[in-house]
Motif scaffolding. Structure first.
Motif, short mmCIF file in Angstrom:
data_model
loop_
_atom_site.label_atom_id
_atom_site.label_comp_id
_atom_site.label_asym_id
_atom_site.label_seq_id
_atom_site.Cartn_x
_atom_site.Cartn_y
_atom_site.Cartn_z
N ILE A 56 100.10 62.05 25.60
CA ILE A 56 98.75 61.56 25.29
C ILE A 56 97.93 62.67 24.64
O ILE A 56 97.23 62.44 23.65
CB ILE A 56 98.07 61.02 26.57
N GLY A 57 98.01 63.88 25.19
CA GLY A 57 97.30 65.01 24.61
C GLY A 57 97.75 65.32 23.19
O GLY A 57 96.93 65.65 22.33
N LEU A 58 99.05 65.21 22.94
CA LEU A 58 99.57 65.43 21.59
C LEU A 58 99.02 64.40 20.61
O LEU A 58 98.63 64.74 19.49
CB LEU A 58 101.10 65.37 21.58
N ILE A 59 99.01 63.16 21.02
CA ILE A 59 98.50 62.10 20.14
C ILE A 59 97.02 62.31 19.84
O ILE A 59 96.59 62.24 18.68
CB ILE A 59 98.76 60.71 20.76
N LEU A 60 96.23 62.59 20.89
CA LEU A 60 94.79 62.80 20.68
C LEU A 60 94.53 64.05 19.83
O LEU A 60 93.65 64.04 18.97
CB LEU A 60 94.08 62.93 22.02
N SER A 61 95.31 65.11 20.06
CA SER A 61 95.14 66.33 19.26
C SER A 61 95.53 66.11 17.81
O SER A 61 94.88 66.63 16.90
CB SER A 61 95.97 67.45 19.86
N ALA A 62 96.59 65.33 17.59
CA ALA A 62 97.00 65.04 16.22
C ALA A 62 95.93 64.22 15.50
O ALA A 62 95.66 64.45 14.31
CB ALA A 62 98.33 64.30 16.22
N ILE A 63 95.32 63.29 16.21
CA ILE A 63 94.25 62.50 15.61
C ILE A 63 93.06 63.39 15.28
O ILE A 63 92.46 63.28 14.20
CB ILE A 63 93.84 61.34 16.55
N ALA A 64 92.70 64.30 16.21
CA ALA A 64 91.58 65.22 15.96
C ALA A 64 91.87 66.13 14.78
O ALA A 64 91.00 66.37 13.93
CB ALA A 64 91.29 66.05 17.21
N LEU A 65 93.10 66.64 14.69
CA LEU A 65 93.47 67.51 13.58
C LEU A 65 93.46 66.74 12.26
O LEU A 65 92.95 67.24 11.25
CB LEU A 65 94.84 68.13 13.83
N LEU A 66 93.98 65.53 12.28
CA LEU A 66 93.97 64.70 11.08
C LEU A 66 92.54 64.39 10.63
O LEU A 66 92.24 64.44 9.44
CB LEU A 66 94.73 63.40 11.33
N PHE A 67 91.67 64.10 11.59
CA PHE A 67 90.27 63.86 11.27
C PHE A 67 89.63 65.08 10.62
O PHE A 67 88.91 64.96 9.63
CB PHE A 67 89.50 63.46 12.54
N CYS A 68 89.91 66.26 11.16
CA CYS A 68 89.35 67.50 10.59
C CYS A 68 89.89 67.76 9.19
O CYS A 68 89.15 68.20 8.31
CB CYS A 68 89.65 68.69 11.50
N ILE A 69 91.17 67.48 8.97
CA ILE A 69 91.75 67.67 7.64
C ILE A 69 91.12 66.71 6.64
O ILE A 69 90.75 67.10 5.53
CB ILE A 69 93.28 67.51 7.69
N LEU A 70 91.00 65.44 7.04
CA LEU A 70 90.38 64.46 6.15
C LEU A 70 88.91 64.79 5.90
O LEU A 70 88.42 64.64 4.77
CB LEU A 70 90.51 63.05 6.74
N PHE A 71 88.22 65.25 6.91
CA PHE A 71 86.82 65.65 6.76
C PHE A 71 86.71 66.80 5.77
O PHE A 71 85.83 66.81 4.90
CB PHE A 71 86.26 66.05 8.13
N ALA A 72 87.61 67.78 5.88
CA ALA A 72 87.59 68.93 4.97
C ALA A 72 87.93 68.50 3.55
O ALA A 72 87.37 69.03 2.58
CB ALA A 72 88.57 70.00 5.45
N ILE A 73 88.82 67.52 3.39
CA ILE A 73 89.18 67.05 2.06
C ILE A 73 87.99 66.35 1.41
O ILE A 73 87.68 66.57 0.24
CB ILE A 73 90.40 66.11 2.13
N PHE A 74 87.30 65.50 2.18
CA PHE A 74 86.20 64.73 1.60
C PHE A 74 84.90 65.51 1.46
O PHE A 74 84.16 65.31 0.51
CB PHE A 74 85.95 63.46 2.42
N PHE A 75 84.61 66.40 2.41
CA PHE A 75 83.32 67.09 2.40
C PHE A 75 83.43 68.59 2.17
O PHE A 75 82.42 69.25 2.01
CB PHE A 75 82.58 66.84 3.72
N GLY A 76 84.60 69.15 2.20
CA GLY A 76 84.78 70.58 1.99
C GLY A 76 84.77 71.36 3.29
O GLY A 76 84.28 70.88 4.31
N PHE A 77 85.32 72.55 3.24
CA PHE A 77 85.42 73.37 4.45
C PHE A 77 84.07 73.88 4.91
O PHE A 77 83.85 74.11 6.09
CB PHE A 77 86.37 74.55 4.21
N SER A 78 83.14 74.07 4.00
CA SER A 78 81.83 74.58 4.39
C SER A 78 81.09 73.58 5.28
O SER A 78 80.30 73.96 6.13
CB SER A 78 80.99 74.92 3.17
N ALA A 79 81.35 72.30 5.09
CA ALA A 79 80.67 71.28 5.88
C ALA A 79 81.15 71.27 7.33
O ALA A 79 80.44 70.78 8.21
CB ALA A 79 80.88 69.91 5.26
N LEU A 80 82.33 71.81 7.59
CA LEU A 80 82.82 71.86 8.96
C LEU A 80 82.00 72.80 9.82
O LEU A 80 81.82 72.57 11.01
CB LEU A 80 84.29 72.30 8.98
N ASN A 81 81.51 73.87 9.24
CA ASN A 81 80.79 74.89 10.00
C ASN A 81 79.29 74.89 9.78
O ASN A 81 78.56 75.46 10.57
CB ASN A 81 81.34 76.28 9.66
#
Length: 110
Positions: free
Chosen positions: A72-97
């Motif tokens: 369960i932790g692996l699945i949730l972590s993979a979803i969180a990582l995928l969300f962060c990657i997609l967020f960085a693709i759409f909004f850029g790395f500067s928007a993460l911080n």
């Protein structure tokens, strides 16, 4: 006399921690903890199946519970990582911080 599986408690703790930390540091901590828990659980499961009379059933149940938590932790972590990657693709790395940079990007999109 039966004894507990050597890593059953560790696997259970790591599995629970992988769920708790699934959103920490872009999901990477949860991924690492879940993978380690699964590797340790595989070794103990093989030991239990080879010598069932040497180990307690309760430690095997703890091992299975830890394994489920790790998955369960692996699945949730993979979803969180995928969300962060997609967020960085759409909004850029500067928007993460930087929230101000994200607000400016969203204003420009309107």
């Amino acid at each position: 006399m039966q004894m507990a599986l050597p890593n059953a408690t560790i696997v259970l703790v790591l599995g629970i921690l992988s769920i708790v930390t699934c959103c920490c540091f872009y999901g990477l901590i949860g991924l690492v903890l879940g993978i380690v828990a699964l590797i340790l659980s595989r070794k103990d499961k093989q030991n239990y199946l080879a010598n069932m009379s040497y180990y307690t059933v309760s430690s095997y149940k703890n091992l299975n519970a830890g394994r489920v938590c790790a998955i369960i932790g692996l699945i949730l972590s993979a979803i969180a990582l995928l969300f962060c990657i997609l967020f960085a693709i759409f909004f850029g790395f500067s928007a993460l911080n930087d929230q101000e940079a994200l607000k400016e990007i969203l204003r420009e999109m309107q």
